[in-house]
Design an enzyme around this catalytic site. Structure first.
Site, PDB file in Angstrom:
ATOM      1  N   CYS A   2       0.839  -1.191   0.000  1.00  0.00           N
ATOM      2  CA  CYS A   2       0.000   0.000   0.000  1.00  0.00           C
ATOM      3  C   CYS A   2       0.876   1.244   0.000  1.00  0.00           C
ATOM      4  O   CYS A   2       2.105   1.181   0.003  1.00  0.00           O
ATOM      5  CB  CYS A   2      -0.899   0.004   1.233  1.00  0.00           C
ATOM      6  SG  CYS A   2      -1.840  -1.529   1.454  1.00  0.00           S
ATOM      7  N   VAL A  53      -4.189  -7.598  -0.869  1.00  0.00           N
ATOM      8  CA  VAL A  53      -3.458  -8.845  -1.086  1.00  0.00           C
ATOM      9  C   VAL A  53      -3.930  -9.930  -0.114  1.00  0.00           C
ATOM     10  O   VAL A  53      -4.084 -11.081  -0.485  1.00  0.00           O
ATOM     11  CB  VAL A  53      -1.935  -8.614  -0.921  1.00  0.00           C
ATOM     12  CG1 VAL A  53      -1.163  -9.917  -0.958  1.00  0.00           C
ATOM     13  CG2 VAL A  53      -1.423  -7.671  -2.009  1.00  0.00           C
ATOM     14  N   SER A 375      10.940 -12.300  -5.761  1.00  0.00           N
ATOM     15  CA  SER A 375      12.185 -11.838  -6.382  1.00  0.00           C
ATOM     16  C   SER A 375      13.386 -12.511  -5.735  1.00  0.00           C
ATOM     17  O   SER A 375      13.366 -12.842  -4.543  1.00  0.00           O
ATOM     18  CB  SER A 375      12.298 -10.320  -6.236  1.00  0.00           C
ATOM     19  OG  SER A 375      13.606  -9.865  -6.538  1.00  0.00           O
TER      20      SER A 375
END
Length: 605
Positions: A2, A53, A375
């Site tokens: 956010c 999410v 990642s």
């Protein structure tokens, strides 16, 4: 993930200042496209833009906790708490009743239960502000490794403003975006001074820091940083521990109520995360960035011996994962709208050029299908992956290792300004300050002590640049990127592993390779470290020089630049390498011009 903002002033009634807070919040719309919220009381105002999410239905913010008919605390929160389920059960045992399934409520109730010590229980990436109604005080907290950004501004007397990004602070009518000599030094030095916000009176909450703001102002406390601990495990035990940690970390970080994917480069780091995530999560998809013609016409350079794409495809075949290559051409990398969007997202110029733009475009494509991505960032800093970790001349140099290789961006600045900035002296002071933070314990081995220093510099300085880049480029599209290698348990464990153990197989990242080799194709296990790719297309280099020659006296950066040096750069040979000094210098000049044209910044140099 956010965007958060806030304003605290113990001498002002903020209930009539909703417009200012709404303006700040509005700048965070890209970070949080799903919902907006404000919470305003007499001396505090919070704003929030939500990217949903976890708990898509009841997790809206700012969030409050009520008791006996009144609000006792409020929070505006950005991030993910990976141990929120365990903490929620523990808090229920203390009598807390939850009205949402969100990790945000867990964080807020953890504060109410344990006070400021609650930060020691959090495992995640986060940046947030908590208002304690009874104490009339604000807490600003940032995760241990600084995955999520958080800034605060002290330039308004009696007030503290805070936000996920500088642009939100400077949307406040009383805040002024000023960059003075010290700020310009920080922009150019590539040392990432902890807490330095580049702009005057703007500060960055340091990774692992808690700041309490009361009527007397901010009070800072470092609750975590990489610290000394004796490592007693042998090599086999260490490898098993690294593998067990990675499996637990990836399992925690694949929890989401929205589509999740992996970013795959074909290197050891991202390939390990992708394969472990594929085991933990059904239906995982992966993405990689590539450039038109790069694999077919690749030329090895000092940093990259091989192209990524063949190794990416080896992993895809080995794992059987659904995958997409995002292939970019030079026209898209030179697109003025995309390049301007990069500068806007960073709130600062960068000499990274196509590396930043390609990441921005990659994330734009990924966001069409996924809301969360995993990642492989930070593995090189944790496990010692960069070539310079293994170069004795670099290790023995009396400066930051990444600067020992030579000037990262050949200066095109006016000579008088170069003397005024005194960047070498600034770097030297920053280096000494960084080394003063290192804990050595009782290790008598001078090489071990030096490698501890090198690791510390990367974990507290260098990786911050990469995490900032990842956050801004991804959140410009409302994409949450999680970084498993930044789990503080893994960082602390590997940080204290002796250097001889980190290189026990005679190569870089020995521990990670040994811990994950059984799930990877042999080509990836044996591949040498290769950084994030950069285009080698001559058309890109040509376009850069054409843009440089069009800069005239009307450029807002003109007074900062050396005309003779600009002429030399325009005529410099093509380098086919994103790390080349001339190319980086050109990128820096063009970025300065774009930044000063677009940003509401005033230079005082």
């Amino acid at each position: 993930m956010c965007g958060i903002v806030g304003w605290v002033d113990h001498s002002r009634d903020l209930r009539s200042e909703r417009a200012a807070v709404r303006a700040m919040t509005g700048t965070m719309a890209l970070r949080g496209p799903d919902a907006e919220g404000l919470w305003v009381r007499e001396h505090v105002a919070f704003g929030h833009r939500r990217l949903a999410v976890i708990d898509l239905v009841t997790g809206d913010q700012p969030m409050t906790v009520e008791h006996d008919g009144g609000t006792v605390a409020a929070i505006t929160y950005s991030g993910e708490l990976y141990n929120y389920r365990e903490l929620r059960e523990e808090l229920r045992g203390h009598g807390h009743a939850f009205r949402t399934d969100s990790d945000t409520e867990v964080v807020l109730r953890a504060y109410l239960q344990w006070g400021e010590d609650f930060v020691d229980r959090l495992n995640g990436m986060y940046a947030f502000g908590v208002w304690d109604v009874g104490r009339e005080q604000l807490l600003l907290v940032r995760d241990r490794m600084g995955v999520k950004p958080l800034f605060y501004y002290t330039g308004v007397p009696g007030s503290v403003l805070f936000a996920s990004e500088p642009k939100a602070v400077f949307a406040h009518p009383l805040a002024e975006a000023v960059v003075d000599v010290d700020g310009l030094r920080e922009l150019l030095a590539f040392v990432k001074t902890p807490g330095h916000g580049v702009y005057r009176d703007l500060h960055e909450v340091v990774p692992g820091e808690l700041i309490r703001v009361d009527a007397a102002g901010p009070h800072r406390r470092q609750y975590w940083r990489p610290s000394y601990a004796e490592h007693t495990d042998d090599v086999d035990t260490t490898v098993r521990t690294v593998r067990a940690l990675l499996e637990d970390i990836v399992a925690r970080q694949t929890v989401a109520d929205v589509p999740l994917c992996a970013l795959l480069s074909g290197g050891l780091d991202s390939s390990a995360i992708t394969t472990l995530a594929h085991t933990a999560l059904t239906g995982l998809r992966s993405y990689a960035v590539d450039f038109v013609g790069q694999a077919e016409h690749f030329r090895p350079d000092p940093m990259r011996a091989t192209p990524d794409t063949p190794f990416v495809h080896d992993v895809v075949k080995h794992v059987g994962i659904d995958h997409e290559d995002i292939v970019l051409n030079s026209a898209s990398l030179m697109d003025p709208l995309a390049r301007a969007a990069v500068i806007d997202a960073m709130d600062a110029p960068t000499s990274g050029g196509d590396i930043y733009t390609s990441l921005y475009l990659l994330f734009r494509a990924v966001r069409e299908h996924s809301t969360v991505a995993l990642s492989g960032e930070a593995a090189d800093e944790v496990f010692g992956g960069y070539a310079w970790f293994h170069d004795p001349s670099v290790i023995e140099s009396d400066t930051f290792p990444w600067l020992a290789l030579g000037e990262l961006a050949g200066s095109a600045l006016e000579p008088g300004l170069v003397r005024t900035l005194a960047v070498p002296e600034y770097r030297a002071a920053a280096y000494r300050a960084a080394l003063a933070e290192v804990e050595y314990g009782d290790d008598p081995d001078p090489h071990n002590r030096r490698m501890r220093e090198v690791s510390y510099l990367h974990l507290t300085r260098f990786v911050q640049v990469l995490l900032d880049r990842k956050d801004r480029m991804s959140m410009a599209h409302g994409l949450e990127v999680r970084v498993p290698y930044c789990d503080h348990r893994l960082v602390q464990y590997v940080y204290n592993t002796p250097w001889s153990m980190k290189t026990f197989d005679g190569r870089e990242k020995s521990l990670l390779r040994a811990a994950t080799a059984d799930v990877l194709p042999a080509s990836v296990v044996n591949r040498t470290k290769s950084p994030y790719p950069s285009t080698q297309d001559e058309r890109y280099e040509r376009a850069l020089r054409e843009n440089l020659t069009t800069l005239g006296a009307d450029s807002p950066a003109a007074a900062l630049l050396d005309p003779q040096r600009i002429t030399e750069l325009a005529a410099a040979p093509y380098e086919h390498d994103g790390f080349g000094a001339a190319r980086r210098a050109i990128e820096q000049v063009l970025a300065l011009d774009t930044w000063l044209r677009r940003a509401p910044v005033r230079l005082l140099v």
